[in-house]
Design an enzyme around this catalytic site. Structure first.
Site, PDB file in Angstrom:
ATOM      1  N   ARG A 172      -0.574   1.190  -8.746  1.00 53.32           N
ATOM      2  CA  ARG A 172      -0.394  -0.008  -7.932  1.00 53.32           C
ATOM      3  C   ARG A 172      -1.098  -1.148  -8.662  1.00 53.32           C
ATOM      4  O   ARG A 172      -2.063  -0.935  -9.388  1.00 53.32           O
ATOM      5  CB  ARG A 172      -0.998   0.169  -6.545  1.00 53.32           C
ATOM      6  N   LYS A 196      -5.763   3.776  -2.404  1.00 51.28           N
ATOM      7  CA  LYS A 196      -5.928   3.368  -1.013  1.00 51.28           C
ATOM      8  C   LYS A 196      -6.956   4.251  -0.322  1.00 51.28           C
ATOM      9  O   LYS A 196      -7.002   5.456  -0.541  1.00 51.28           O
ATOM     10  CB  LYS A 196      -4.584   3.451  -0.278  1.00 51.28           C
ATOM     11  N   HIS A 264       5.569  -4.282  -8.658  1.00 48.56           N
ATOM     12  CA  HIS A 264       5.662  -3.022  -7.916  1.00 48.56           C
ATOM     13  C   HIS A 264       6.906  -2.234  -8.317  1.00 48.56           C
ATOM     14  O   HIS A 264       6.922  -0.999  -8.240  1.00 48.56           O
ATOM     15  CB  HIS A 264       5.661  -3.292  -6.416  1.00 48.56           C
ATOM     16  N   ARG A 267       6.183   0.361 -10.890  1.00 44.97           N
ATOM     17  CA  ARG A 267       5.663   1.624 -10.330  1.00 44.97           C
ATOM     18  C   ARG A 267       6.819   2.471  -9.799  1.00 44.97           C
ATOM     19  O   ARG A 267       6.857   3.690  -9.999  1.00 44.97           O
ATOM     20  CB  ARG A 267       4.659   1.298  -9.231  1.00 44.97           C
ATOM     21  N   HIS A 290       0.259   9.208  -3.287  1.00 44.15           N
ATOM     22  CA  HIS A 290       0.821   9.191  -1.937  1.00 44.15           C
ATOM     23  C   HIS A 290       0.121  10.241  -1.078  1.00 44.15           C
ATOM     24  O   HIS A 290      -0.044  11.384  -1.501  1.00 44.15           O
ATOM     25  CB  HIS A 290       2.324   9.505  -1.964  1.00 44.15           C
ATOM     26  N   TYR A 299      12.437   8.776  -3.332  1.00 44.82           N
ATOM     27  CA  TYR A 299      12.974   8.695  -4.688  1.00 44.82           C
ATOM     28  C   TYR A 299      14.144   9.637  -4.907  1.00 44.82           C
ATOM     29  O   TYR A 299      14.910   9.462  -5.849  1.00 44.82           O
ATOM     30  CB  TYR A 299      11.865   8.974  -5.716  1.00 44.82           C
TER      31      TYR A 299
END
Length: 318
Positions: A172, A196, A264, A267, A290, A299
């Site tokens: 990210r 995150k 983004h 990525r 994730h 995806y």
């Protein structure tokens, strides 16, 4: 027109001083303790400001902590209905509800409210949207050092290094800009990334990414301590995402790329191209950081024609 700053946002928000004080502390904790991105914190600030404004009209006065504590699911549904009527989409509503839940949980942890009401409200069903990946040829154009438009060599090298980390390692943009020399202190083929929620993961660093970062570090005119961010702005401060986003806009125009070619999107392209090259979802989930496999599974729905185009090739930068 420039967006309102923190002080103006405080004036725009409507709430009793005790509520506003707790809200300030909560927002600070999101950035400092949970390490949420500035973009997410700003969004949560707007969402809670709008909710307090809604409650002021709903209660005929600025809400107190006792009013927050007495919230019912119907109050939250009423707020979401008002936002939906104003044109907010499912993603915006879902993010708003997530922000309110976070604020109420913060108050609950401090013995000031009950978050059960927010937990009883279902998040709006999100429409499935497929990532807009660049082709491998487009991505390579973007990350090639001599494609950078900056006049100063060290800034061109910096931009190339950041963009290569997004595409070559799946980072990210906030993760890339938070990297410190200490994050590169392990094996030369790996990189420590803080994502995150402050979660740390180790990702492989392909040769092209390692070379791009090394080139930048040799050219960078600023001394950087082991725990300081390595990517710097023109005046030596930490590099901000907006600078890279503006650079990407210039590259789009210069290279004739679509508007979907954003930082983004690099990525997204990393994940899409790895999947096309035979990577499994679990591994890609770990590389992207994730929390849920369901986030990565989007995806699998990427346009099959694009996957076939690059099917027999592994990651182009490997």
């Amino acid at each position: 027109m420039k967006p309102p700053g923190p002080m103006m946002n405080e004036l725009l928000a409507i709430g009793h001083p005790e509520v506003m004080a707790e809200r300030r502390r909560w927002l600070a904790s999101l950035a400092e303790e949970r390490r949420l991105s500035e973009k997410t914190v700003d969004a949560y600030e707007r969402d809670t400001r709008q909710f307090l404004t809604f409650l002021t009209g709903h209660l005929a006065g600025p809400p107190r902590l006792s009013d927050i504590c007495a919230l019912r699911p119907a109050d939250l549904r009423g707020f979401l209905a008002q936002r939906r009527k104003g044109g907010a989409g499912a993603r915006t509503l879902g993010r708003g509800l997530a922000g309110l839940r976070s604020f109420l949980r913060y108050l609950e942890r401090n013995g000031l409210a009950n978050a059960a009401g927010a937990g009883a409200v279902r998040s709006p069903k999100q429409p499935k949207s497929l990532p807009k990946a660049l082709t491998d040829r487009e991505a390579l154009k973007v990350v090639t050092a001599d494609a950078q438009l900056a006049e100063e060599p060290w800034i061109a090298a910096r931009n190339a290094a950041v963009l290569t980390l997004l595409y070559g390692c799946g980072l990210r943009i906030a993760e890339a800009l938070d990297l410190t020399p200490a994050d590169f202190s392990g094996p030369v083929t790996s990189l420590r990334v803080t994502g995150k929620g402050g979660k740390t993961r180790i990702v492989p660093m392909i040769a092209a990414a390692a070379e791009a970062v090394e080139t930048y570090r040799k050219l960078c005119p600023y001394h950087i301590e082991p725990e300081e961010p390595i990517f710097r702005g023109a005046r030596g401060a930490k590099l901000q995402p907006a600078i890279i986003q503006r650079e990407m806009q210039k590259l789009r125009a210069a290279l004739g790329l679509p508007d979907s070619a954003t930082p983004h999107a690099l990525r997204h392209s990393f994940a899409t191209h790895l999947l096309a090259g035979g990577g499994d979802l679990r591994t890609i989930q770990e590389l992207l950081g994730h929390a849920s496999l369901s986030t990565t599974q989007v995806y699998t729905g990427v346009d099959s024609a694009r996957l076939l185009e690059i099917y027999d090739r592994a990651h182009p930068r490997a």
